[in-house]
Motif scaffolding. Structure first.
Motif, short mmCIF file in Angstrom:
data_model
loop_
_atom_site.label_atom_id
_atom_site.label_comp_id
_atom_site.label_asym_id
_atom_site.label_seq_id
_atom_site.Cartn_x
_atom_site.Cartn_y
_atom_site.Cartn_z
N ASP A 1 27.60 -31.58 -31.56
CA ASP A 1 27.99 -30.33 -30.90
C ASP A 1 29.44 -30.41 -30.50
O ASP A 1 29.91 -31.46 -30.03
CB ASP A 1 27.12 -30.11 -29.66
CG ASP A 1 25.65 -29.97 -30.02
OD1 ASP A 1 25.34 -29.13 -30.88
OD2 ASP A 1 24.83 -30.71 -29.45
N GLY A 2 30.17 -29.31 -30.69
CA GLY A 2 31.58 -29.34 -30.35
C GLY A 2 32.16 -27.97 -30.10
O GLY A 2 31.47 -26.95 -30.17
N TRP B 1 30.37 -24.82 -31.81
CA TRP B 1 29.74 -25.08 -33.10
C TRP B 1 28.85 -26.31 -33.05
O TRP B 1 28.90 -27.11 -32.13
CB TRP B 1 30.79 -25.25 -34.20
CG TRP B 1 31.99 -26.10 -33.83
CD1 TRP B 1 33.21 -25.66 -33.42
CD2 TRP B 1 32.09 -27.54 -33.84
NE1 TRP B 1 34.05 -26.73 -33.19
CE2 TRP B 1 33.39 -27.90 -33.43
CE3 TRP B 1 31.19 -28.57 -34.16
CZ2 TRP B 1 33.82 -29.21 -33.34
CZ3 TRP B 1 31.63 -29.89 -34.05
CH2 TRP B 1 32.94 -30.19 -33.65
N GLN B 2 28.06 -26.43 -34.11
CA GLN B 2 27.34 -27.67 -34.37
C GLN B 2 27.68 -28.08 -35.80
O GLN B 2 27.52 -27.29 -36.74
CB GLN B 2 25.83 -27.54 -34.25
CG GLN B 2 25.14 -28.89 -34.47
CD GLN B 2 23.64 -28.80 -34.35
OE1 GLN B 2 22.97 -28.30 -35.26
NE2 GLN B 2 23.11 -29.29 -33.24
N MET B 3 28.18 -29.30 -35.93
CA MET B 3 28.49 -29.86 -37.24
C MET B 3 27.31 -30.74 -37.66
O MET B 3 26.77 -31.49 -36.85
CB MET B 3 29.76 -30.70 -37.19
CG MET B 3 30.08 -31.42 -38.49
SD MET B 3 31.62 -32.39 -38.43
CE MET B 3 31.23 -33.61 -37.18
N GLY C 1 28.88 -36.92 -47.89
CA GLY C 1 28.04 -36.36 -48.94
C GLY C 1 27.65 -34.92 -48.68
O GLY C 1 27.36 -34.15 -49.59
N TYR C 2 27.66 -34.53 -47.39
CA TYR C 2 27.25 -33.19 -46.99
C TYR C 2 27.89 -32.89 -45.65
O TYR C 2 27.96 -33.76 -44.78
CB TYR C 2 25.72 -33.13 -46.86
CG TYR C 2 25.19 -31.94 -46.11
CD1 TYR C 2 25.08 -30.70 -46.72
CD2 TYR C 2 24.82 -32.05 -44.77
CE1 TYR C 2 24.60 -29.61 -46.02
CE2 TYR C 2 24.34 -30.95 -44.06
CZ TYR C 2 24.23 -29.74 -44.69
OH TYR C 2 23.76 -28.66 -44.00
N ILE C 3 28.38 -31.67 -45.48
CA ILE C 3 28.90 -31.24 -44.18
C ILE C 3 28.68 -29.74 -44.06
O ILE C 3 28.84 -28.99 -45.03
CB ILE C 3 30.38 -31.62 -43.98
CG1 ILE C 3 30.80 -31.37 -42.53
CG2 ILE C 3 31.27 -30.91 -44.97
CD1 ILE C 3 32.10 -32.04 -42.12
N HIS C 4 28.29 -29.32 -42.86
CA HIS C 4 28.07 -27.90 -42.60
C HIS C 4 28.38 -27.62 -41.13
O HIS C 4 28.02 -28.41 -40.26
CB HIS C 4 26.62 -27.51 -42.90
CG HIS C 4 26.31 -26.10 -42.53
ND1 HIS C 4 26.76 -25.03 -43.25
CD2 HIS C 4 25.61 -25.58 -41.49
CE1 HIS C 4 26.35 -23.91 -42.68
NE2 HIS C 4 25.65 -24.22 -41.61
N PHE C 5 29.06 -26.51 -40.87
CA PHE C 5 29.36 -26.08 -39.51
C PHE C 5 28.58 -24.82 -39.21
O PHE C 5 28.70 -23.82 -39.94
CB PHE C 5 30.85 -25.80 -39.33
CG PHE C 5 31.70 -27.03 -39.33
CD1 PHE C 5 32.00 -27.67 -38.14
CD2 PHE C 5 32.21 -27.54 -40.52
CE1 PHE C 5 32.77 -28.82 -38.14
CE2 PHE C 5 32.99 -28.68 -40.52
CZ PHE C 5 33.27 -29.33 -39.33
N PHE D 1 34.63 -32.91 -28.87
CA PHE D 1 33.26 -33.33 -29.17
C PHE D 1 33.07 -34.75 -28.68
O PHE D 1 34.02 -35.47 -28.39
CB PHE D 1 32.92 -33.20 -30.66
CG PHE D 1 33.84 -33.95 -31.58
CD1 PHE D 1 33.64 -35.30 -31.85
CD2 PHE D 1 34.89 -33.30 -32.20
CE1 PHE D 1 34.49 -35.99 -32.71
CE2 PHE D 1 35.74 -33.97 -33.06
CZ PHE D 1 35.54 -35.33 -33.31
N ASP D 2 31.80 -35.15 -28.59
CA ASP D 2 31.43 -36.48 -28.14
C ASP D 2 31.54 -37.43 -29.34
O ASP D 2 30.77 -37.32 -30.29
CB ASP D 2 30.00 -36.44 -27.60
CG ASP D 2 29.49 -37.78 -27.09
OD1 ASP D 2 30.09 -38.82 -27.40
OD2 ASP D 2 28.47 -37.76 -26.39
N LEU D 3 32.50 -38.32 -29.30
CA LEU D 3 32.72 -39.26 -30.40
C LEU D 3 31.52 -40.19 -30.58
O LEU D 3 31.21 -40.59 -31.70
CB LEU D 3 34.00 -40.06 -30.18
CG LEU D 3 34.57 -40.82 -31.36
CD1 LEU D 3 34.74 -39.94 -32.58
CD2 LEU D 3 35.89 -41.46 -30.99
N GLY D 4 30.82 -40.49 -29.50
CA GLY D 4 29.60 -41.29 -29.60
C GLY D 4 28.54 -40.56 -30.41
O GLY D 4 27.90 -41.14 -31.29
N GLN D 5 28.35 -39.27 -30.12
CA GLN D 5 27.38 -38.46 -30.85
C GLN D 5 27.75 -38.37 -32.33
O GLN D 5 26.87 -38.36 -33.20
CB GLN D 5 27.31 -37.05 -30.23
CG GLN D 5 26.23 -36.16 -30.80
CD GLN D 5 26.29 -34.75 -30.21
OE1 GLN D 5 27.35 -34.25 -29.81
NE2 GLN D 5 25.14 -34.10 -30.19
#
Length: 148
Positions: free
Chosen positions: A104-105, A86-88, A66-70, A122-126
């Motif tokens: 964070d990635g 970056w932070q997604m 619904g929403y995504i921002h980097f 990136f951390d797939l768990g996060q």
């Protein structure tokens, strides 16, 4: 001539950043503006080869977003590669009770005229597992115990 190449590639990295600021399920055709037809894309979930396969992969990923921002935190680059930190932030109706998830990635890019290699770390768990209704609590408990 070297300075011109740096400016050209800096423009490519800027175009990449701009693309990801605007990217959504309705404009995935814009990927062709920065990626080579033979792009190799790797993230913790998949490896995808070719622009058509990458476009299809993103179509599936973006389908319920619904929403995504980097937010780009830092960029390191030279004439043939760049690293972006970056932070997604994204929202998915089935994760984190529909609230924003922050991840964070880092992206590693290699390029000539266009980007031919893109690897995300990136951390797939996060990103995913910690926000699943049943698994999230268990994963947070395991992380807490491992930290002691």
């Amino acid at each position: 001539m070297i300075n011109q190449a740096k400016i050209e590639h800096s423009g490519l990295v800027d175009d990449f950043i701009g693309l990801y600021q605007a990217l959504n399920k309705d404009n995935l055709h814009l990927l062709a503006e920065v990626y080579d037809d033979n792009i190799c894309f790797i993230d913790p979930m998949h490896q995808v080869n070719g622009l058509n396969a990458l476009t299809q992969y993103f179509a599936k990923l973006y389908q319920n977003i619904g929403y995504i921002h980097f937010e780009i935190k830092e960029v390191l680059q030279d004439d043939t590669q760049a690293s972006l930190f970056w932070q997604m932030q994204y929202r998915h109706p089935k994760l984190n009770k529909g609230e924003v998830v922050r991840v964070d990635g880092m992206s590693q890019l290699k390029f000539h005229q266009r980007i031919y290699f893109h690897r995300d770390y990136f951390d797939l768990g996060q990103m995913l597992y910690e926000h699943l209704p049943c698994m999230g609590g268990l994963i947070r408990l395991l992380k807490d115990r491992a930290a002691k």
